[in-house]
Design an enzyme around this catalytic site. Sequence first.
Site, PDB file in Angstrom:
ATOM      1  N   SER A  60       0.799  -1.243   0.000  1.00 36.09           N
ATOM      2  CA  SER A  60       0.000   0.000   0.000  1.00 36.09           C
ATOM      3  C   SER A  60       0.824   1.282   0.000  1.00 36.09           C
ATOM      4  CB  SER A  60      -0.951   0.028   1.193  1.00 36.09           C
ATOM      5  OG  SER A  60      -2.046  -0.807   0.956  1.00 36.09           O
ATOM      6  N   LYS A  63       0.495   3.314  -2.997  1.00 39.58           N
ATOM      7  CA  LYS A  63      -0.664   4.199  -3.211  1.00 39.58           C
ATOM      8  C   LYS A  63      -0.260   5.675  -3.116  1.00 39.58           C
ATOM      9  CE  LYS A  63      -3.765   0.674  -1.250  1.00 39.58           C
ATOM     10  NZ  LYS A  63      -4.471   0.254  -0.029  1.00 39.58           N
ATOM     11  N   TYR A 188      -3.053  -2.254 -10.372  1.00 35.66           N
ATOM     12  CA  TYR A 188      -3.015  -2.168  -8.906  1.00 35.66           C
ATOM     13  C   TYR A 188      -2.221  -3.331  -8.297  1.00 35.66           C
ATOM     14  CZ  TYR A 188      -4.503  -2.422  -4.089  1.00 35.66           C
ATOM     15  OH  TYR A 188      -4.499  -2.524  -2.719  1.00 35.66           O
ATOM     16  N   TYR A 240      -4.821   3.895   8.175  1.00 32.75           N
ATOM     17  CA  TYR A 240      -6.197   3.376   8.210  1.00 32.75           C
ATOM     18  C   TYR A 240      -6.911   3.750   9.501  1.00 32.75           C
ATOM     19  CZ  TYR A 240      -4.186   1.241   4.197  1.00 32.75           C
ATOM     20  OH  TYR A 240      -3.550   1.072   3.018  1.00 32.75           O
ATOM     21  N   VAL A 258       1.179  -3.647   3.769  1.00 36.73           N
ATOM     22  CA  VAL A 258       1.147  -4.949   4.450  1.00 36.73           C
ATOM     23  C   VAL A 258       2.409  -5.784   4.201  1.00 36.73           C
ATOM     24  CG1 VAL A 258      -1.370  -5.174   4.707  1.00 36.73           C
ATOM     25  CG2 VAL A 258      -0.252  -6.033   2.623  1.00 36.73           C
TER      26      VAL A 258
HETATM   27  O1  DON Z   1      -4.641  -5.019  -1.970  1.00 39.71           O
HETATM   28  C1  DON Z   1      -4.123  -5.409  -0.939  1.00 39.71           C
HETATM   29  O2  DON Z   1      -4.788  -5.861  -0.016  1.00 39.71           O
HETATM   30  C2  DON Z   1      -2.625  -5.313  -0.820  1.00 39.71           C
HETATM   31  N1  DON Z   1      -2.029  -5.488  -2.104  1.00 39.71           N
HETATM   32  C3  DON Z   1      -2.206  -4.001  -0.233  1.00 39.71           C
HETATM   33  C4  DON Z   1      -2.866  -3.671   1.086  1.00 39.71           C
HETATM   34  C5  DON Z   1      -2.019  -2.903   2.016  1.00 39.71           C
HETATM   35  O3  DON Z   1      -0.812  -2.869   1.915  1.00 39.71           O
HETATM   36  C6  DON Z   1      -2.690  -2.234   3.155  1.00 39.71           C
HETATM   37  N2  DON Z   1      -1.723  -1.572   3.997  1.00 39.71           N
HETATM   38  N3  DON Z   1      -1.406  -1.536   5.089  1.00 39.71           N
END
Ligand code: DON
Length: 305
Positions: A60, A63, A188, A240, A258
């Site tokens: 993330s 992003k 994405y 978040y 993550v």
């Molecule tokens: O789409 C997802 O769930 C992961 N590729 C990225 C989510 C993420 O990193 C949330 N962050 N803390």
Amino acid sequence: MNLEEAIQNSWRRIDEGQVATYIPALADVDPYQLGVYLFNIKDNKRVCAGAAQTRFAIESVSKVISLLYAIEHLGLTTVNQRVGTRQTGFAFNTILNMEITRETKPLNPFVNSGAIVISSLITEENGQSPVDQLLAFTRKICHDPQVSLNEEIYQSEARTGDMNRSLAYYLKAKGTLTRSATSSLETYFKQCSFMVTCESLANLGAVLANDGVAPWDGERIVSSAAATYAKSVMMTTGLYTESGTYSVRIGVPTKSGVGGGLVAAAPNYGIGIFSPALDQAGNSIAGLDLLERLSQQLHLDIFKY
Ligand code: DON
């Protein structure tokens, strides 16, 4: 500032977290890792400790980069028309807020729905796919030509990304996606699979901390307005549901992934941290503990004025 000592202290918290298991390729990552890279842009000094050169999936944190890229290419007004800047109060992959509020536009660019819309705004240009453009831009803003896509992580994300698929199709049904759901998701998933280090993220943080200008050569990479916008949204939604908690405890615009990465843009500092054991919200446990120590010792809290 004794980074080694800070790492040793924060290390004790690793056991409180868990690596992300919903993306199978991330479940194999050793949770017992903690690294930090600190770039002091005022004195042009760089220090690091622990697993600072280990490569990990950006997830993330990408992003922030896609948001900056979209703002640079389409303008702030267009981006803001497509994706809001509000807190969701729900997990990063929530679909609930749009259903409940009957919103057709995602509440912010850092929840997955918002990030998928941002990725969909990037279209092929001069024969370059959206992913190629994002990869080139990531290498530039992270000052790291070694950033590359990890095919295994991408395949793992794509295979198990049904929640993201549901978000993309929902957004498509509401007319919010400008490209097809499948091609938006491909961008994405791929951008989340870029491999970075603490150093790459510290460089990204340093560009933001330096008002959009690369401290290493003075080139403006993004506008001042884009940098300010990104930092504001990082402060309010970058962690978040825990953004408020860390706003009070750390007071530095920060974005998590993550994969265990954190990028922070503090006054005079770009910071990159990696530690893959996560809290319930998907943020690095030891990483945020370490960032809190850095904030206290280096007086980084932007609200302490
Ligand atoms: O789409 C997802 O769930 C992961 N590729 C990225 C989510 C993420 O990193 C949330 N962050 N803390």
